[in-house]
Design a protein around this motif. Structure first.
Motif, short mmCIF file in Angstrom:
data_model
loop_
_atom_site.label_atom_id
_atom_site.label_comp_id
_atom_site.label_asym_id
_atom_site.label_seq_id
_atom_site.Cartn_x
_atom_site.Cartn_y
_atom_site.Cartn_z
N PHE A 27 0.83 -1.20 0.00
CA PHE A 27 0.00 0.00 0.00
C PHE A 27 0.87 1.26 0.00
O PHE A 27 0.60 2.21 -0.75
N VAL A 28 1.92 1.26 0.81
CA VAL A 28 2.83 2.41 0.82
C VAL A 28 3.45 2.59 -0.57
O VAL A 28 3.56 3.71 -1.08
N GLY A 29 3.84 1.48 -1.20
CA GLY A 29 4.40 1.56 -2.54
C GLY A 29 3.41 2.10 -3.55
O GLY A 29 3.77 2.86 -4.45
N LEU A 30 2.14 1.70 -3.41
CA LEU A 30 1.10 2.19 -4.32
C LEU A 30 0.97 3.71 -4.20
O LEU A 30 0.78 4.41 -5.21
N MET A 31 1.10 4.24 -2.97
CA MET A 31 0.96 5.68 -2.77
C MET A 31 2.19 6.46 -3.21
O MET A 31 2.09 7.57 -3.73
N THR A 32 3.37 5.88 -2.98
CA THR A 32 4.61 6.63 -3.23
C THR A 32 5.19 6.38 -4.61
O THR A 32 5.94 7.21 -5.14
N GLU A 33 4.87 5.22 -5.20
CA GLU A 33 5.37 4.90 -6.53
C GLU A 33 4.23 4.35 -7.39
O GLU A 33 4.23 3.18 -7.77
N PRO A 34 3.24 5.17 -7.70
CA PRO A 34 2.06 4.68 -8.42
C PRO A 34 2.37 4.14 -9.81
O PRO A 34 1.59 3.37 -10.37
#
Length: 443
Positions: free
Chosen positions: A412-419
């Motif tokens: 989820f963090v990756g989805l927000m920071t590296e879409p």
């Protein structure tokens, strides 16, 4: 066949105050001893297969209006402490155990489980054959039930004499209690006030990695902590929040700052959650990254246009095997759900089916069932291929363990920071890759 344990008339009611009866809506009756508070209580009777973590189970809001049967035969060994609750109170309607611990044996304990149940007014019963009870629920499905103990077992008869209530009267009370199907329960367990969980651990005092609005549908305390440990600032908002309330949290953030929306676990029938479905569609329409767990998974399914259905006896416990098709790995996971999303799991040849979300002619694009329950092939996760959104049916925060699925918070963090890296590719395992998708094993 109805199994009934005889409720013999007591010689003196005062001597029978510790007796208790568990009565099912099909007329089955089991007798034992009162455990916790005495009185009467009603709810959907379900069983949990967890060997540990009973304190987390009791305080999980997802168990609101349910009577929980523990399949582990010995419960209460470690007592109750002040550190492990997942919320401010016990949420189960009733509690059924076979062999309660006679004494507490843990240095963290502050009181016994029996004392805690009594203090919070939770009516329970012990001394039952929980194995036979669980087999009945597996064969017949979960059903409504009631626990009766103390004065609730007796009535005043002719001449003012006290007598035990007829079983037929107890069954009638159970059948008059609310059903879980159609129940809209998230408003009853959600926070009334907004609160914030700031980044913690190595991220404490630093600028947040991302800001997440967590919609509380019955959230457990460990969930925002898991995000905070990863540098996320979590703003927990009530179930009744509007999309304007959600967007207001993001006002003032620097342009391009990572942000997202999270829907928590919670109780009730997803078919009754119209407000939550509408809110999520407003989030998806704005392209805000989304992650949902448990009830949040069912809400995503409904928002995309898929149906939901009630399972025969659900998944409850901390030992449920799930295949993550994005890694090809089997995870042991924590569950508490009685409903599931009705979406295509297989393409007919053993591969993962990619379907177009049915809502409004497919305007949300393609969806794949990214996680599958290995016991019954139930949908355990959804991943949108054309939107920044995904969900799982289980509980990756799992305070009592296991922790196989904790990586989902990193996802989820990756989805927000590296879409730009979305969606994740499916792993080459077991023919689970949908046609047209490249294959890369994730390490």
């Amino acid at each position: 066949m109805t199994t009934t344990t005889d409720l013999a008339a007591p010689t003196a009611p005062a001597a029978e105050l510790t007796r208790a009866a568990l009565v099912l809506e099909d007329g089955s009756t089991f007798t034992g001893r009162a455990y916790g508070a005495t009185g009467s209580t009603f709810g959907e009777l379900v069983f949990s297969t967890g060997m540990t973590g009973y304190q987390e189970t009791l305080t999980d809001p997802s168990y609101h209006r349910q009577i929980v049967v523990m399949t582990a035969p010995h419960v209460g060994n470690t007592g109750v402490n002040d550190d492990d609750p997942e919320s401010a109170r016990i949420w189960v309607s009733g509690y059924v155990v076979r062999d309660p611990a006679r004494r507490v044996s843990n240095w963290r304990a502050r009181r016994s489980l029996d004392e805690e149940l009594a203090a919070q007014g939770v009516v329970g019963v012990s001394g039952l054959d929980t194995r036979a009870l669980t087999r009945r629920l597996r064969e017949e499905g979960v059903m409504r039930a009631g626990i009766f103990s103390g004065d609730a077992l007796f009535e005043t008869g002719p001449g003012g004499r006290t007598r035990e209530r007829p079983v037929s009267d107890l069954v009638a009370e159970v059948r008059a209690s609310p059903q879980m199907a159609g129940a809209n329960l998230a408003p009853e367990v959600s926070t009334r006030e907004v609160y914030v969980v700031e980044p913690s651990g190595e991220f404490a005092g630093r600028a947040p990695v991302a800001t997440v609005v967590a919609v509380d549908l019955g959230i457990k305390a460990m969930t925002p902590r898991r995000l905070a440990e990863r540098g996320v600032r979590v703003v927990v908002v009530p179930q009744s929040s509007s999309v304007e309330d959600v967007l207001a949290v993001f006002e003032g953030l620097p342009e391009g700052a990572a942000r997202g929306v999270f829907f928590s676990n919670g109780p009730g029938d997803p078919d009754a959650a119209e407000h939550e479905v509408g809110l999520l569609r407003a989030v998806l329409d704005r392209g805000i990254p989304f992650f949902g767990i448990c009830f949040g998974n069912q809400i995503l399914g409904r928002a995309l246009g898929y149906g939901t259905f009630k399972l025969g006896y659900g998944h409850r416990g901390i030992n449920q095997p799930v295949l993550d098709r994005t890694t090809g790995k089997v995870e042991v996971t924590a569950h508490n759900h009685g409903f599931a999303v009705d979406a295509p799991v297989s393409d007919g040849s053993g591969g993962a089916a990619v379907s177009t979300a049915p809502h409004e002619g497919g305007r949300y694009g393609r969806v794949v069932v990214s996680h599958v329950g290995l016991n019954d092939q139930v949908v355990e996760g959804l991943t949108c291929l054309d939107l920044p959104a995904f969900s799982v049916q289980y509980h990756p925060e799992a305070a009592a363990g296991p922790h196989d699925a904790a990586y989902l918070f990193d996802r989820f963090v990756g989805l927000m920071t590296e879409p730009g890296v979305w969606p994740p590719r499916l792993a080459a395992s077991g023919g689970s890759v949908p046609a047209g998708h490249e294959i890369e094993e994730e390490h």
